[in-house]
Design a protein around this motif. Structure first.
Motif, PDB file in Angstrom:
ATOM      1  N   MET A   1       0.762  -1.147   0.070  1.00 16.48           N
ATOM      2  CA  MET A   1      -0.008  -0.092  -0.139  1.00 16.48           C
ATOM      3  C   MET A   1       0.807   1.357  -0.005  1.00 16.48           C
ATOM      4  N   ASP A   2       1.923   1.276   0.862  1.00 15.65           N
ATOM      5  CA  ASP A   2       2.791   2.368   0.813  1.00 15.65           C
ATOM      6  C   ASP A   2       3.628   2.618  -0.334  1.00 15.65           C
ATOM      7  N   ALA A   3       3.751   1.912  -0.955  1.00 16.39           N
ATOM      8  CA  ALA A   3       4.675   1.950  -2.523  1.00 16.39           C
ATOM      9  C   ALA A   3       3.729   2.483  -3.502  1.00 16.39           C
ATOM     10  N   LEU A   4       2.223   1.995  -3.370  1.00 13.35           N
ATOM     11  CA  LEU A   4       1.390   2.385  -4.191  1.00 13.35           C
ATOM     12  C   LEU A   4       0.865   3.886  -3.905  1.00 13.35           C
ATOM     13  N   LEU A   5       0.866   4.253  -2.588  1.00 16.63           N
ATOM     14  CA  LEU A   5       0.553   5.571  -2.358  1.00 16.63           C
ATOM     15  C   LEU A   5       1.764   6.657  -2.905  1.00 16.63           C
ATOM     16  N   ALA A   6       3.084   6.087  -2.602  1.00 19.45           N
ATOM     17  CA  ALA A   6       4.278   6.731  -2.965  1.00 19.45           C
ATOM     18  C   ALA A   6       4.262   6.855  -4.639  1.00 19.45           C
ATOM     19  N   ALA A   7       3.915   6.033  -5.450  1.00 20.91           N
ATOM     20  CA  ALA A   7       3.808   6.119  -6.822  1.00 20.91           C
ATOM     21  C   ALA A   7       2.895   7.098  -7.124  1.00 20.91           C
ATOM     22  N   ILE A   8       1.676   7.235  -6.404  1.00 18.32           N
ATOM     23  CA  ILE A   8       0.738   8.191  -6.781  1.00 18.32           C
ATOM     24  C   ILE A   8       1.225   9.579  -6.444  1.00 18.32           C
ATOM     25  N   GLY A   9       1.842   9.567  -5.351  1.00 15.83           N
ATOM     26  CA  GLY A   9       2.090  11.051  -4.857  1.00 15.83           C
ATOM     27  C   GLY A   9       3.473  11.736  -5.735  1.00 15.83           C
ATOM     28  N   SER A  10       4.261  10.529  -6.389  1.00 16.35           N
ATOM     29  CA  SER A  10       5.409  11.085  -7.231  1.00 16.35           C
ATOM     30  C   SER A  10       5.082  11.206  -8.666  1.00 16.35           C
ATOM     31  N   SER A  11       3.577  11.034  -9.031  1.00 17.85           N
ATOM     32  CA  SER A  11       3.099  10.784 -10.485  1.00 17.85           C
ATOM     33  C   SER A  11       3.469  12.185 -11.152  1.00 17.85           C
ATOM     34  N   ASP A  12       3.394  12.294 -12.579  1.00 11.90           N
ATOM     35  CA  ASP A  12       3.628  13.567 -13.171  1.00 11.90           C
ATOM     36  C   ASP A  12       2.458  14.476 -12.681  1.00 11.90           C
ATOM     37  N   ILE A  13       1.448  14.013 -12.732  1.00 15.39           N
ATOM     38  CA  ILE A  13       0.151  14.808 -12.622  1.00 15.39           C
ATOM     39  C   ILE A  13       0.007  15.456 -11.012  1.00 15.39           C
ATOM     40  N   ALA A  14       0.724  14.683 -10.098  1.00 16.10           N
ATOM     41  CA  ALA A  14       0.679  15.021  -8.605  1.00 16.10           C
ATOM     42  C   ALA A  14       1.692  16.247  -8.669  1.00 16.10           C
ATOM     43  N   SER A  15       2.866  15.938  -9.328  1.00 16.03           N
ATOM     44  CA  SER A  15       3.992  17.065  -9.323  1.00 16.03           C
ATOM     45  C   SER A  15       3.646  18.297 -10.031  1.00 16.03           C
ATOM     46  N   PHE A  16       2.755  18.275 -11.103  1.00 20.72           N
ATOM     47  CA  PHE A  16       2.144  19.176 -11.705  1.00 20.72           C
ATOM     48  C   PHE A  16       1.226  19.912 -10.800  1.00 20.72           C
ATOM     49  N   VAL A  17       0.274  19.393 -10.561  1.00 22.58           N
ATOM     50  CA  VAL A  17      -0.684  20.021  -9.611  1.00 22.58           C
ATOM     51  C   VAL A  17      -0.082  20.870  -8.207  1.00 22.58           C
TER      52      VAL A  17
END
Ligand code: HEM
Length: 153
Positions: A1-17
């Motif tokens: 779960m932690d890895a999934l959340l980390a992947a979501i948080g470091s995604s391009d869209i998250a960084s852009f927002v």
């Protein structure tokens, strides 16, 4: 779960927002528009089921509202997911956020059963009225828990 959340948080869209001052409030506004369409049309059908405008066949009301309800749901989920991606660990650990997601699942199951039955009836029966009552309680719970996310955790 932690890895999934980390992947979501470091995604391009998250960084852009996260990198823009204006995008988060715009996405939040889109989330609210989705919520208004979704819950607005659900409340209208529930009120019809309770007996408002008896002359209007129930199936016609359900059919007319359905595309708006689905558009609202898709917009709420897409915009909500983008909001979530900005602080995934914080939101996932937030008990009110978890409550909101659980209530959304229960409300969607109830809404699916209700709509299927309403589409094939001219007038509501007791079971539909109970479903409409449950629908109002669950969606109000989603609204309140959604608003409380920013105040808890
Ligand atoms: C499908 C039905 C949904 C409804 C009715 C709903 C409802 C709400 C409400 C009422 C708010 C407060 C809005 C505000 O005052 O700014 C909110 C905020 C939020 N929602 Fe949703 N939501 C839905 C789906 C989702 C989904 C699927 C996610 C993520 C996976 C999500 C993530 C969020 C986040 C991150 C916030 C911002 C919290 C904050 O920091 O203020 N929502 N939602």
């Amino acid at each position: 779960m932690d890895a999934l959340l980390a992947a979501i948080g470091s995604s391009d869209i998250a960084s852009f927002v996260r990198g823009s001052r204006w995008i988060y409030p715009l996405v939040n506004a889109a989330h609210i528009l989705g919520i208004a369409l979704l819950i607005g049309t659900i409340v209208v059908l529930d009120v019809r089921i309770f007996g408002y405008r008896r002359s209007q066949p129930l199936s016609e009301t359900a059919q007319f509202l359905m595309p708006f309800t689905i558009a609202g749901l898709v917009l709420a989920i897409c915009a909500g997911s983008v909001l979530f991606s900005v602080k995934p660990h914080d939101y996932a650990a937030n008990p009110v956020f978890r409550l909101k997601i659980a209530l959304i699942v229960a409300a969607l199951v109830n809404a699916t059963i209700l709509r299927r039955r309403a589409l094939h009836r001219q007038a509501p029966d007791t079971a539909l009225r109970i479903g409409a009552g449950l629908s109002l309680i669950l969606w109000i719970g989603v609204l309140v828990s959604g608003r409380m996310i920013a105040f808890v955790g």
